[in-house]
Design an enzyme around this catalytic site. Structure first.
Site, PDB file in Angstrom:
ATOM      1  N   ARG A  45       0.848  -1.196   0.000  1.00 14.40           N
ATOM      2  CA  ARG A  45       0.000   0.000   0.000  1.00 14.40           C
ATOM      3  C   ARG A  45       0.882   1.244   0.000  1.00 14.40           C
ATOM      4  O   ARG A  45       1.974   1.255   0.557  1.00 14.40           O
ATOM      5  CB  ARG A  45      -0.912   0.017   1.229  1.00 14.40           C
ATOM      6  CG  ARG A  45      -2.125  -0.902   1.082  1.00 14.40           C
ATOM      7  CD  ARG A  45      -3.029  -0.832   2.290  1.00 14.40           C
ATOM      8  NE  ARG A  45      -2.417  -1.405   3.451  1.00 14.40           N
ATOM      9  CZ  ARG A  45      -1.849  -0.732   4.436  1.00 14.40           C
ATOM     10  NH1 ARG A  45      -1.855   0.598   4.435  1.00 14.40           N
ATOM     11  NH2 ARG A  45      -1.302  -1.348   5.457  1.00 14.40           N
TER      12      ARG A  45
ATOM     13  N   TYR B  62      -1.088  -3.506  -7.055  1.00 17.34           N
ATOM     14  CA  TYR B  62      -0.965  -4.235  -5.787  1.00 17.34           C
ATOM     15  C   TYR B  62      -2.315  -4.289  -5.047  1.00 17.34           C
ATOM     16  O   TYR B  62      -3.037  -3.280  -4.971  1.00 17.34           O
ATOM     17  CB  TYR B  62       0.109  -3.587  -4.885  1.00 17.34           C
ATOM     18  CG  TYR B  62       0.028  -4.149  -3.489  1.00 17.34           C
ATOM     19  CD1 TYR B  62       0.518  -5.423  -3.208  1.00 17.34           C
ATOM     20  CD2 TYR B  62      -0.609  -3.448  -2.470  1.00 17.34           C
ATOM     21  CE1 TYR B  62       0.383  -5.977  -1.949  1.00 17.34           C
ATOM     22  CE2 TYR B  62      -0.749  -4.003  -1.204  1.00 17.34           C
ATOM     23  CZ  TYR B  62      -0.251  -5.262  -0.953  1.00 17.34           C
ATOM     24  OH  TYR B  62      -0.412  -5.816   0.294  1.00 17.34           O
TER      25      TYR B  62
ATOM     26  N   LYS C  37      -9.782  -2.521   1.403  1.00 15.05           N
ATOM     27  CA  LYS C  37      -9.546  -1.395   2.314  1.00 15.05           C
ATOM     28  C   LYS C  37     -10.317  -0.144   1.889  1.00 15.05           C
ATOM     29  O   LYS C  37     -10.848   0.586   2.726  1.00 15.05           O
ATOM     30  CB  LYS C  37      -8.054  -1.069   2.370  1.00 15.05           C
ATOM     31  CG  LYS C  37      -7.171  -2.245   2.680  1.00 15.05           C
ATOM     32  CD  LYS C  37      -7.428  -2.810   4.050  1.00 15.05           C
ATOM     33  CE  LYS C  37      -6.419  -3.930   4.307  1.00 15.05           C
ATOM     34  NZ  LYS C  37      -6.391  -4.374   5.680  1.00 15.05           N
TER      35      LYS C  37
ATOM     36  N   HIS D 219     -10.914  -2.691  11.231  1.00 16.53           N
ATOM     37  CA  HIS D 219      -9.812  -3.517  10.729  1.00 16.53           C
ATOM     38  C   HIS D 219      -9.610  -4.680  11.700  1.00 16.53           C
ATOM     39  O   HIS D 219      -8.636  -4.723  12.443  1.00 16.53           O
ATOM     40  CB  HIS D 219      -8.562  -2.624  10.638  1.00 16.53           C
ATOM     41  CG  HIS D 219      -7.422  -3.229   9.906  1.00 16.53           C
ATOM     42  ND1 HIS D 219      -6.108  -2.875  10.152  1.00 16.53           N
ATOM     43  CD2 HIS D 219      -7.371  -4.153   8.911  1.00 16.53           C
ATOM     44  CE1 HIS D 219      -5.310  -3.549   9.342  1.00 16.53           C
ATOM     45  NE2 HIS D 219      -6.041  -4.320   8.587  1.00 16.53           N
TER      46      HIS D 219
ATOM     47  N   SER E 241      -1.586  -3.988  10.016  1.00 21.16           N
ATOM     48  CA  SER E 241      -1.237  -4.953   8.971  1.00 21.16           C
ATOM     49  C   SER E 241       0.057  -5.685   9.323  1.00 21.16           C
ATOM     50  O   SER E 241       0.993  -5.082   9.841  1.00 21.16           O
ATOM     51  CB  SER E 241      -1.046  -4.226   7.645  1.00 21.16           C
ATOM     52  OG  SER E 241      -2.216  -3.529   7.305  1.00 21.16           O
TER      53      SER E 241
ATOM     54  N   CYS F  97       0.655  -8.013  11.569  1.00 23.47           N
ATOM     55  CA  CYS F  97       0.919  -8.265  12.991  1.00 23.47           C
ATOM     56  C   CYS F  97       0.232  -9.549  13.466  1.00 23.47           C
ATOM     57  O   CYS F  97       0.030  -9.743  14.658  1.00 23.47           O
ATOM     58  CB  CYS F  97       0.460  -7.093  13.847  1.00 23.47           C
ATOM     59  SG  CYS F  97       1.490  -5.634  13.684  1.00 23.47           S
TER      60      CYS F  97
ATOM     61  N   ASN G 212      -3.126 -15.258  11.536  1.00 20.41           N
ATOM     62  CA  ASN G 212      -2.739 -16.360  12.429  1.00 20.41           C
ATOM     63  C   ASN G 212      -3.697 -16.487  13.606  1.00 20.41           C
ATOM     64  O   ASN G 212      -4.110 -17.587  13.963  1.00 20.41           O
ATOM     65  CB  ASN G 212      -1.311 -16.152  12.951  1.00 20.41           C
ATOM     66  CG  ASN G 212      -0.276 -16.262  11.847  1.00 20.41           C
ATOM     67  OD1 ASN G 212      -0.539 -16.861  10.804  1.00 20.41           O
ATOM     68  ND2 ASN G 212       0.886 -15.681  12.057  1.00 20.41           N
TER      69      ASN G 212
ATOM     70  N   ASP H  15      -9.574  -9.952   8.549  1.00 20.61           N
ATOM     71  CA  ASP H  15      -9.086  -8.590   8.277  1.00 20.61           C
ATOM     72  C   ASP H  15     -10.106  -7.483   8.555  1.00 20.61           C
ATOM     73  O   ASP H  15      -9.726  -6.417   8.996  1.00 20.61           O
ATOM     74  CB  ASP H  15      -8.623  -8.495   6.819  1.00 20.61           C
ATOM     75  CG  ASP H  15      -7.721  -7.291   6.560  1.00 20.61           C
ATOM     76  OD1 ASP H  15      -6.864  -6.997   7.415  1.00 20.61           O
ATOM     77  OD2 ASP H  15      -7.881  -6.641   5.517  1.00 20.61           O
TER      78      ASP H  15
ATOM     79  N   ARG I 253       2.050 -12.163  -0.700  1.00 17.60           N
ATOM     80  CA  ARG I 253       0.710 -12.515  -0.224  1.00 17.60           C
ATOM     81  C   ARG I 253       0.165 -13.795  -0.842  1.00 17.60           C
ATOM     82  O   ARG I 253       0.462 -14.109  -1.986  1.00 17.60           O
ATOM     83  CB  ARG I 253      -0.259 -11.367  -0.590  1.00 17.60           C
ATOM     84  CG  ARG I 253       0.103 -10.016   0.036  1.00 17.60           C
ATOM     85  CD  ARG I 253      -0.567  -9.840   1.356  1.00 17.60           C
ATOM     86  NE  ARG I 253      -0.074  -8.694   2.111  1.00 17.60           N
ATOM     87  CZ  ARG I 253      -0.697  -8.232   3.198  1.00 17.60           C
ATOM     88  NH1 ARG I 253      -1.810  -8.787   3.623  1.00 17.60           N
ATOM     89  NH2 ARG I 253      -0.183  -7.218   3.868  1.00 17.60           N
TER      90      ARG I 253
END
Ligand code: SAT
Ligand code: MN
Length: 616
Positions: free
Chosen positions: A91, A230, A239, A259, A281, A283, A287, A306, A399
């Site tokens: 971004r 991208y 976003k 977010h 983003s 972090c 997971n 997300d 990604r």
């Protein structure tokens, strides 16, 4: 057709487009497509139907053009490897604008330009920008199509890569267009890579432009993006719509567009709690969303990784929906140990991998995919790579883009248009010092203060320096569609306007604390289930905590560390609240509030005063 015009005028008179065969009678949409086509002058227009046959044609074209490489069907069926231009990998926050009518509404944290000025500037960029290319019309819906008010969008793009990615990340195609009927409202999203082709000019594998603009017009609920292919800059449902535009909608309508991941936590007694969690983003949201808890009897199911749209239900509780249809996860660090469920998701195929490495047998690889790297790879820049190369094989922001429904632990409620009732909201950031493993807020306003002062070290998800601590309110700094001070006030208002006893409890976590030797003190990943257990036990009034100046922190024996190889000393470091460290944090928070100027809500100034007083 050129009768009456000089040759010169004929050459510069833009082609008009016949849309009589378009698969819709939506007059507003037809008019917009015609207008954009006339401005951008594509060779042809294609209405995306979302079918498998169409996907095959698109991806075949992308392979022929060198944008995609088909992966080995036995390793990753129906999947592709893409490499971007090395300059177009993340971004671009410096090139992202909130073009509200009034500059004050964009606030001190966003770039701003007057809408008319931006439109004039970008109209010139778009003029002829699709020459030699196809203009794709992608009808899409964020959130289930079965919602009472489906949240439509239409993206016009000249990138087949974007069309292929949108098919994974959002509900797209004929079904959406049919549901839009002749008059549905939608968010118009205009995207061009900004690389027109002269007649006969050969295309490059990753067309883009050095000049980039990612622009939101919040009042008009409109998005214009130019120059980048991208994901975060070009998949405009993500976003741009679901956070920047939707946050402005949410402010006006009394809900929250955040977010946040959404997960379902099931206790050994089969009690269910839903948790939403915001992290900047890269972090670890993906997971945590797919956590495979090491604790006996605890289970996690995934709803989103997300974005969460949260509205109050008739019962007064806050319900969350994931507007997305896919996962756009950071590849490096994702592996069988750190996120087995993500690995199982991508193994099923139907995925796009961007800026990772390619193995000699047609599979993908990245740092952390497996412990031992293959002896030979093609790296993200297309070069030969061996373990001796001395460089990473994959871009740190590379990604995987994969259908969320392939996740083996996707919750049944994922498709429920009414969403799931949230019991706890967790904020978190990446901090080597100061911030303990988990803290429970004192009440809603204090929780909003925690979110408002969220701090994190920057990552590769955005262009710029990595590892710099910055304030990132609710992990929304790059995604706020309006004034940050007004946004914080909106969070407080939501708390005031609703039944306090039914609001989610707010917590703050930090998986990234380091000891003096610079080693992470908490193992993280699957072990984070232990923190979630404490959170749930706090909601149920069971687990112990100590009251500290910053909130309630677990006692060392309140956190379930059975079977974990962790010294008491390390646990103490993880949970430590050091008054001196926190006193050093105060000026940073004051500096952040000063940046927000007179928009800082009084309730948050009171919270800061309270924190100072408690620190002494
Ligand atoms: O690149 S995206 O903005 O889509 C992902 C992220 O940075 O959170
Ligand atoms: Mn994100």
């Amino acid at each position: 057709a050129t009768a009456g015009l000089s040759a010169e005028a004929a050459a510069t008179t833009p082609t008009t487009f016949d849309l009589s065969n378009a698969p819709t009678d939506h007059a507003g949409l037809l008019a917009w497509v015609a207008e954009v086509a006339e401005l951008t002058q594509p060779d042809r227009i294609h209405w995306v139907d979302g079918s498998d046959a169409e996907y095959k044609v698109l991806t075949d074209e992308l392979i022929a053009g060198g944008t995609l490489v088909r992966l080995n069907d036995e390793k990753k069926p129906n999947s592709f490897w893409a490499r971007t231009d090395p300059s177009d990998v993340a971004r671009v926050e410096q090139r992202t604008f909130i073009c509200s009518v009034d500059e004050a509404d964009a606030g001190p944290t966003n770039n701003w330009m007057a809408p008319a000025e931006m439109k004039a500037l970008m109209t010139e960029l778009y003029r002829g920008s699709m020459k030699g290319r196809t203009l794709y019309v992608v009808p899409f819906c964020m959130g289930p199509l079965t919602a009472e008010k489906p949240m439509f969008g239409v993206e016009i793009t000249d990138s087949a890569y974007v069309v292929a990615s949108m098919r994974i990340m959002a509900r797209t195609g004929s079904e959406v267009l049919a549901k839009m009927g002749t008059a549905a409202k939608y968010v118009p999203c205009l995207h061009s890579v900004g690389a027109p082709l002269e007649p006969g000019q050969k295309d490059v594998p990753w067309p883009c432009n050095d000049e980039k603009y990612i622009v939101q017009f919040p009042e008009e609920r409109t998005i214009w993006s130019y120059g980048s292919g991208y994901g975060g800059n070009s998949l405009l449902g993500k976003k741009c719509y679901s956070l920047r535009i939707a946050s402005a909608m949410a402010r006006d309508e009394g809900w929250l567009a955040e977010h946040m991941l959404i997960l379902k936590l099931i206790s050994p007694e089969k009690k269910v709690h839903y948790i939403a969690a915001a992290f900047p983003s890269a972090c670890g949201k993906t997971n945590l969303a797919m956590l495979d808890p090491t604790l006996e009897g605890w289970e996690v199911e995934t709803l989103g990784d997300d974005i969460a749209w949260m509205r109050f239900g008739e019962d007064g509780r806050l319900y969350a929906v994931n507007p997305e249809f896919g996962l756009f996860g950071v590849a490096p660090g994702t592996g069988w140990k750190t996120n087995p469920n993500a690995m199982r998701t991508i193994e099923k195929g139907n995925s796009l991998f961007t800026n990772v490495a390619l193995t000699d047998d047609g599979d993908v690889w990245w740092e952390g995919y497996s412990q031992t790297p293959p002896n030979h790879l093609t790296d993200w820049k297309g070069r030969e790579w061996t373990p001796e190369s001395g460089e990473v094989s994959s871009h740190p922001n590379s990604r995987f883009c994969t259908p969320i429904k392939q996740c083996p632990i996707i919750a049944d409620e994922y498709e429920d248009p009414n969403g799931v009732p949230i019991s706890a909201i967790i904020f978190g950031g990446r901090r080597a010092t100061t911030v303990p493993l988990v803290t429970e807020s004192r009440d809603w306003d204090h929780g909003v203060f925690m979110g408002a002062t969220l701090s994190s070290e920057t990552t590769a998800a955005a262009v710029g320096e990595v590892g710099v601590v910055r304030r990132d309110p609710m992990a929304m700094l790059p995604f706020l569609g309006y004034n940050a001070g007004d946004y914080l006030n909106h969070w407080l208002t939501v708390g005031k306007d609703n039944d306090a006893s039914k609001l989610p409890k707010i917590f703050y976590v930090n998986w990234f604390r380091k000891d003096e030797a610079g080693k992470f003190v908490w193992p993280g990943f699957s072990e984070n289930g232990r923190v979630l257990k404490w959170v749930i036990e706090r909601l149920e009034g069971q687990a112990a905590a100590v009251e500290t100046p910053i909130g309630y922190v677990p006692t060392t024996d309140a956190l379930d560390v059975t079977g974990l190889d962790l010294s008491l000393e390390a646990l103490q470091v993880a949970l430590n609240v050091d008054d001196e460290e926190w006193k050093a944090e105060i000026p940073l928070i004051e500096e952040w509030f000063a940046k927000l100027g007179d928009k800082v809500p009084a309730a948050l100034k009171l919270e800061l005063d309270g924190l100072k007083a408690r620190l002494g």
